[in-house]
Scaffold this motif. Structure first.
Motif, PDB file in Angstrom:
ATOM      1  N   LEU A 185       0.862  -1.171   0.000  1.00 48.18           N
ATOM      2  CA  LEU A 185       0.000   0.000   0.000  1.00 48.18           C
ATOM      3  C   LEU A 185       0.903   1.226   0.000  1.00 48.18           C
ATOM      4  CD1 LEU A 185      -2.750   1.362   0.129  1.00 48.18           C
ATOM      5  CD2 LEU A 185      -2.600   1.258   2.633  1.00 48.18           C
ATOM      6  N   LEU A 186       0.878   1.971  -1.077  1.00 47.11           N
ATOM      7  CA  LEU A 186       1.709   3.159  -1.249  1.00 47.11           C
ATOM      8  C   LEU A 186       0.860   4.395  -0.966  1.00 47.11           C
ATOM      9  CD1 LEU A 186       4.263   4.647  -2.185  1.00 47.11           C
ATOM     10  CD2 LEU A 186       3.458   4.373  -4.533  1.00 47.11           C
ATOM     11  N   VAL A 187       1.230   5.142   0.042  1.00 41.49           N
ATOM     12  CA  VAL A 187       0.483   6.327   0.455  1.00 41.49           C
ATOM     13  C   VAL A 187       1.323   7.559   0.166  1.00 41.49           C
ATOM     14  CG1 VAL A 187      -0.579   7.544   2.387  1.00 41.49           C
ATOM     15  CG2 VAL A 187      -0.735   5.048   2.240  1.00 41.49           C
ATOM     16  N   LEU A 188       0.790   8.455  -0.640  1.00 40.74           N
ATOM     17  CA  LEU A 188       1.466   9.716  -0.963  1.00 40.74           C
ATOM     18  C   LEU A 188       0.818  10.822  -0.148  1.00 40.74           C
ATOM     19  CD1 LEU A 188       1.816   9.375  -4.828  1.00 40.74           C
ATOM     20  CD2 LEU A 188       3.404   8.688  -3.053  1.00 40.74           C
ATOM     21  N   GLY A 189       1.567  11.367   0.785  1.00 37.75           N
ATOM     22  CA  GLY A 189       1.055  12.422   1.629  1.00 37.75           C
ATOM     23  C   GLY A 189       1.339  13.801   1.068  1.00 37.75           C
ATOM     24  N   HIS A 190       1.030  14.797   1.847  1.00 38.13           N
ATOM     25  CA  HIS A 190       1.191  16.192   1.410  1.00 38.13           C
ATOM     26  C   HIS A 190       2.619  16.657   1.636  1.00 38.13           C
ATOM     27  CE1 HIS A 190       0.563  20.462   0.857  1.00 38.13           C
ATOM     28  NE2 HIS A 190       1.039  20.684   2.071  1.00 38.13           N
ATOM     29  N   LEU A 255       7.459  15.125  10.411  1.00 40.67           N
ATOM     30  CA  LEU A 255       8.160  15.922  11.419  1.00 40.67           C
ATOM     31  C   LEU A 255       8.247  15.132  12.721  1.00 40.67           C
ATOM     32  CD1 LEU A 255       6.639  19.514  11.053  1.00 40.67           C
ATOM     33  CD2 LEU A 255       8.960  18.800  10.459  1.00 40.67           C
ATOM     34  N   PRO A 256       9.306  15.364  13.525  1.00 42.07           N
ATOM     35  CA  PRO A 256       9.352  14.750  14.851  1.00 42.07           C
ATOM     36  C   PRO A 256       8.204  15.265  15.728  1.00 42.07           C
ATOM     37  CG  PRO A 256      11.517  15.607  14.214  1.00 42.07           C
ATOM     38  CD  PRO A 256      10.531  16.133  13.225  1.00 42.07           C
ATOM     39  N   ASN A 257       7.748  14.392  16.630  1.00 39.55           N
ATOM     40  CA  ASN A 257       6.645  14.739  17.512  1.00 39.55           C
ATOM     41  C   ASN A 257       6.671  13.772  18.692  1.00 39.55           C
ATOM     42  OD1 ASN A 257       3.546  14.109  18.269  1.00 39.55           O
ATOM     43  ND2 ASN A 257       3.732  16.247  17.646  1.00 39.55           N
ATOM     44  N   PRO A 258       6.306  14.215  19.912  1.00 33.72           N
ATOM     45  CA  PRO A 258       6.362  13.308  21.062  1.00 33.72           C
ATOM     46  C   PRO A 258       5.523  12.047  20.929  1.00 33.72           C
ATOM     47  CG  PRO A 258       6.161  15.588  21.792  1.00 33.72           C
ATOM     48  CD  PRO A 258       5.973  15.593  20.305  1.00 33.72           C
ATOM     49  N   ASP A 259       4.483  12.063  20.095  1.00 27.27           N
ATOM     50  CA  ASP A 259       3.624  10.895  19.914  1.00 27.27           C
ATOM     51  C   ASP A 259       4.035  10.035  18.723  1.00 27.27           C
ATOM     52  OD1 ASP A 259       1.984  11.468  22.109  1.00 27.27           O
ATOM     53  OD2 ASP A 259       0.784  12.860  20.927  1.00 27.27           O
ATOM     54  N   GLY A 260       5.330   9.996  18.435  1.00 33.49           N
ATOM     55  CA  GLY A 260       5.807   9.147  17.351  1.00 33.49           C
ATOM     56  C   GLY A 260       5.865   9.830  16.007  1.00 33.49           C
ATOM     57  N   GLY A 261       6.113  11.127  15.997  1.00 30.26           N
ATOM     58  CA  GLY A 261       6.219  11.849  14.733  1.00 30.26           C
ATOM     59  C   GLY A 261       4.862  12.194  14.153  1.00 30.26           C
ATOM     60  N   LEU A 262       4.885  13.037  13.148  1.00 27.79           N
ATOM     61  CA  LEU A 262       3.674  13.422  12.433  1.00 27.79           C
ATOM     62  C   LEU A 262       3.848  13.147  10.949  1.00 27.79           C
ATOM     63  CD1 LEU A 262       2.655  16.860  14.028  1.00 27.79           C
ATOM     64  CD2 LEU A 262       1.493  14.662  14.290  1.00 27.79           C
ATOM     65  N   LEU A 263       2.850  12.521  10.341  1.00 28.88           N
ATOM     66  CA  LEU A 263       2.810  12.312   8.897  1.00 28.88           C
ATOM     67  C   LEU A 263       1.669  13.162   8.349  1.00 28.88           C
ATOM     68  CD1 LEU A 263       3.222   8.432   8.770  1.00 28.88           C
ATOM     69  CD2 LEU A 263       5.007  10.176   8.611  1.00 28.88           C
ATOM     70  N   PHE A 264       1.972  14.006   7.351  1.00 24.54           N
ATOM     71  CA  PHE A 264       0.973  14.932   6.818  1.00 24.54           C
ATOM     72  C   PHE A 264       0.310  14.303   5.592  1.00 24.54           C
ATOM     73  CE2 PHE A 264       3.833  17.451   9.336  1.00 24.54           C
ATOM     74  CZ  PHE A 264       2.991  18.343   9.994  1.00 24.54           C
ATOM     75  N   LEU A 265      -0.880  13.758   5.801  1.00 24.23           N
ATOM     76  CA  LEU A 265      -1.607  13.117   4.714  1.00 24.23           C
ATOM     77  C   LEU A 265      -2.165  14.152   3.741  1.00 24.23           C
ATOM     78  CD1 LEU A 265      -3.536  10.386   6.730  1.00 24.23           C
ATOM     79  CD2 LEU A 265      -1.356  10.166   5.519  1.00 24.23           C
ATOM     80  N   ARG A 266      -2.704  15.245   4.289  1.00 17.13           N
ATOM     81  CA  ARG A 266      -3.266  16.345   3.512  1.00 17.13           C
ATOM     82  C   ARG A 266      -2.878  17.656   4.191  1.00 17.13           C
ATOM     83  NH1 ARG A 266      -9.525  15.071   1.692  1.00 17.13           N
ATOM     84  NH2 ARG A 266      -9.043  13.403   0.202  1.00 17.13           N
ATOM     85  N   PRO A 267      -3.055  18.776   3.517  1.00 14.53           N
ATOM     86  CA  PRO A 267      -2.826  20.049   4.213  1.00 14.53           C
ATOM     87  C   PRO A 267      -3.700  20.136   5.471  1.00 14.53           C
ATOM     88  CG  PRO A 267      -3.038  20.419   1.861  1.00 14.53           C
ATOM     89  CD  PRO A 267      -3.396  18.987   2.091  1.00 14.53           C
ATOM     90  N   ASN A 268      -3.052  20.417   6.593  1.00 17.25           N
ATOM     91  CA  ASN A 268      -3.753  20.558   7.871  1.00 17.25           C
ATOM     92  C   ASN A 268      -4.439  19.266   8.325  1.00 17.25           C
ATOM     93  OD1 ASN A 268      -3.103  23.372   7.930  1.00 17.25           O
ATOM     94  ND2 ASN A 268      -4.830  23.742   6.532  1.00 17.25           N
ATOM     95  N   MET A 269      -3.948  18.122   7.842  1.00 19.73           N
ATOM     96  CA  MET A 269      -4.525  16.832   8.248  1.00 19.73           C
ATOM     97  C   MET A 269      -3.373  15.841   8.422  1.00 19.73           C
ATOM     98  SD  MET A 269      -7.623  14.667   6.487  1.00 19.73           S
ATOM     99  CE  MET A 269      -8.752  16.054   6.660  1.00 19.73           C
ATOM    100  N   SER A 270      -3.081  15.495   9.678  1.00 19.73           N
ATOM    101  CA  SER A 270      -1.920  14.656   9.972  1.00 19.73           C
ATOM    102  C   SER A 270      -2.330  13.424  10.769  1.00 19.73           C
ATOM    103  CB  SER A 270      -0.870  15.454  10.750  1.00 19.73           C
ATOM    104  OG  SER A 270      -1.397  15.891  11.987  1.00 19.73           O
ATOM    105  N   LEU A 271      -1.391  12.498  10.871  1.00 20.86           N
ATOM    106  CA  LEU A 271      -1.570  11.253  11.608  1.00 20.86           C
ATOM    107  C   LEU A 271      -0.309  11.052  12.425  1.00 20.86           C
ATOM    108  CD1 LEU A 271      -3.721   8.881  11.637  1.00 20.86           C
ATOM    109  CD2 LEU A 271      -2.174   7.687  10.086  1.00 20.86           C
ATOM    110  N   ASN A 272      -0.434  10.784  13.733  1.00 20.38           N
ATOM    111  CA  ASN A 272       0.785  10.568  14.513  1.00 20.38           C
ATOM    112  C   ASN A 272       1.147   9.086  14.565  1.00 20.38           C
ATOM    113  OD1 ASN A 272      -0.441   9.250  16.845  1.00 20.38           O
ATOM    114  ND2 ASN A 272      -1.099  11.262  17.573  1.00 20.38           N
ATOM    115  N   GLY A 273       2.339   8.804  15.079  1.00 16.89           N
ATOM    116  CA  GLY A 273       2.854   7.446  15.065  1.00 16.89           C
ATOM    117  C   GLY A 273       2.036   6.471  15.881  1.00 16.89           C
ATOM    118  N   ILE A 274       1.529   6.904  17.025  1.00 17.70           N
ATOM    119  CA  ILE A 274       0.728   6.009  17.871  1.00 17.70           C
ATOM    120  C   ILE A 274      -0.550   5.607  17.156  1.00 17.70           C
ATOM    121  CG2 ILE A 274      -0.572   5.868  20.025  1.00 17.70           C
ATOM    122  CD1 ILE A 274       1.545   7.625  21.320  1.00 17.70           C
ATOM    123  N   GLU A 275      -1.213   6.565  16.514  1.00 19.95           N
ATOM    124  CA  GLU A 275      -2.443   6.263  15.774  1.00 19.95           C
ATOM    125  C   GLU A 275      -2.172   5.294  14.633  1.00 19.95           C
ATOM    126  OE1 GLU A 275      -4.502  10.660  16.483  1.00 19.95           O
ATOM    127  OE2 GLU A 275      -3.252  10.275  14.731  1.00 19.95           O
TER     128      GLU A 275
END
Length: 524
Positions: A185-190, A255-275
């Motif tokens: 599954l290839l996911v292209l984020g923002h 970007l680094p983040n205390p909850d396991g980094g942040l992945l930016f799927l869309r502008p202003n819409m991110s997913l952290n590592g724990i999720e």
């Protein structure tokens, strides 16, 4: 394949810059050695210079001491790599690699490595070496560049060793499918600065159409790739839960983040590592790859790393078998080269750590030693995972024959009993008996040194001719490998391995000075 696992942890009550370095797992009984070592101020100075020259972020401090930064690093003490220029970057990289090696591999630790490597060579295979860095301030260091002598290969490029990182503080490895094909599954984020469409095209071409002409088709695994372009978190989760994938590949901004980094799927819409970790483990993803900057970098406050905050650490701790991410910023053309080499090696059915080593070598060949590209990929493997992503058809699933013992057949019962005064006995059932500290286990040992899920006793039905029999095995799942059995040579650790049990064998769970248990089979 023989394995050697090494751990590094800061000592709490002996000074801020004192560390313990010890062998967590070795392929021979006397290989479990330990030594204490002070962090040298010179290494702090070299590391700070490395960050100033190569890092794309503010530095992470290791030591409270203040090395004299005005004094230059004596990089003239080492020779440049063969065939390379003598620039300062090349010398600095080699000097840091040499000093990291000398700090880690000294005395008995080096002896354990050399003997383990010799055992692997005697078996005509490579040694699988896994490094566990438990101090968050040391996470960002490029351990992959450790080098014994000038002119020799770095540890992550060694021809007789497969290097990866790991951690013992993990959730149990989930039940994994036996796959014969890559399902990605290839996911292209923002990220407006990354050529995401080009990256997707390169990956798909490599996997689907890039089979080298010299490789016979039967030796090259089938592959499917599904691409999601800037999905919402809900769309991503739905795709993972409705299809069977074994590889999750993310390309985009991170970007680094205390909850396991942040992945930016869309502008202003991110997913952290724990999720993300929860959905990946729930859907049995074997390998997660992140072509995003700083995926292997811990978050920091005032130049001090936050424990267990990098994306790689969070995913491994939640039970994802393998995670590959970049320690720092990587250029588009470098990441494309790495993806091509890594994907081809995976499709050739090579283990994940071997595929990373081949792709790392490709980066070194293309972009030379004095550029940090080859040092950027960081691979974490779950301590119970062998790195095997797919099998060939010949190695695929063999259906188990019916081995259930007829209900009218009498077989001896087995039990585990405490030898403490007034100790209890537990009869062991057919299948799996779980042992641990918490109440959800079959045998509960409420001691602080016992892990929540510490060990399992497995009962397998067999036949001796036409006579039914049962064989019992003990498997360790403890956080620190603290399951013990009494051998003729004294108490021996079982480190995430499976050993056969014989009637009368004595065991310990947790502390080596703890309660003694005895495995017994009636009438034996």
């Amino acid at each position: 394949m023989p394995s050697l696992n090494l751990a590094i942890a800061r000592l709490i009550n002996t000074g801020k810059d004192s560390f313990a370095i010890w062998v967590v797992k070795a392929p021979y009984p006397s290989g479990y050695v330990l030594r204490d070592s002070a962090w040298p101020p010179e290494l702090t100075k070299i590391w700070q210079e490395w960050q100033q020259m190569f890092a794309g972020h503010s530095g992470i401090y290791i030591s409270s001491s203040n090395p004299d930064l005005a004094k230059p690093v004596p990089w003239n003490l080492v020779s440049p790599p063969s065939g390379q220029n003598t620039g300062y970057g090349s010398r600095l990289m080699q000097y840091l690699g040499l000093n990291l090696w000398r700090w880690v591999f000294e005395g008995s630790i080096l002896g354990s490595l050399e003997r383990s490597r010799g055992l692997a060579m005697g078996q005509h295979t490579r040694l699988r070496f896994r490094l566990e860095v438990r101090d968050p301030d040391l996470m960002a260091l490029p351990w992959e560049i450790m080098q014994r002598e000038p002119g020799q290969s770095a540890i992550s490029l060694s021809p007789d060793l497969l290097f990866s990182r790991t951690t013992s503080e993990v959730e149990p490895l989930p039940s994994l499918r036996t796959d014969q094909a890559l399902k990605i599954l290839l996911v292209l984020g923002h990220d407006q600065n990354l050529q995401l469409q080009k990256e997707a095209a390169i990956l798909e071409q490599t996997l689907l159409n890039g089979m080298p002409a010299s490789i016979h088709s039967s030796a090259y695994a089938p592959c499917t790739v599904k691409t999601l372009l800037q999905p919402t978190p809900q769309e991503l989760i739905q795709e993972l839960e409705t299809k069977a994938y074994n590889v999750f590949f993310y390309a985009g901004h991170g970007l680094p983040n205390p909850d396991g980094g942040l992945l930016f799927l869309r502008p202003n819409m991110s997913l952290n590592g724990i999720e993300l970790a929860q959905v990946l483990t729930r859907n049995a993803i074997k390998l997660a790859v992140f072509n995003a900057c700083w995926g292997a970098q811990p978050a920091a406050v005032n130049h001090q790393a936050i424990p267990a905050s990098s994306l790689t650490e969070v995913l491994i701790r939640h039970g994802v078998p393998a995670v590959l991410a970049m320690r720092d910023e990587i250029a588009d053309h470098e990441s494309h080269s790495f993806i091509q080499a890594f994907a081809e090696a995976l499709r050739s059915r090579k283990p994940i750590d071997e595929a990373v080593a081949e792709a790392r070598q490709e980066l070194l060949t293309l972009y030379k030693y004095n550029q940090p590209a080859w040092t950027l990929p960081v691979l974490y493997l779950h301590p119970d995972f062998d790195g095997e992503l797919i099998k060939s058809f010949d190695e695929g699933i063999t259906e188990m024959p019916e081995t259930a013992i007829p209900s009218n057949a009498a077989v001896p019962m087995a039990c585990l009993r405490s030898l403490a005064p007034g100790g209890r006995s537990w009869f062991l059932r057919s299948g799996v008996t779980r042992i641990g500290r918490t109440k959800d286990n079959d045998i509960v040992i409420p001691e602080p040194s016992v892990s929540k899920r510490h060990a399992e006793i497995i009962c397998r039905n067999t036949f001796t001719g036409k006579i039914p029999a049962r064989a019992y095995y003990l498997r360790d799942f403890s956080t620190y490998g603290t399951t013990w059995f009494l051998s003729p040579n004294g108490w021996q650790q079982i480190l995430r391995e499976e050993v056969p049990l014989k009637s009368g064998m004595q065991l310990k769970f947790g502390s080596s000075k703890g309660e003694i248990w005895e495995f017994m089979i009636e009438n034996s």
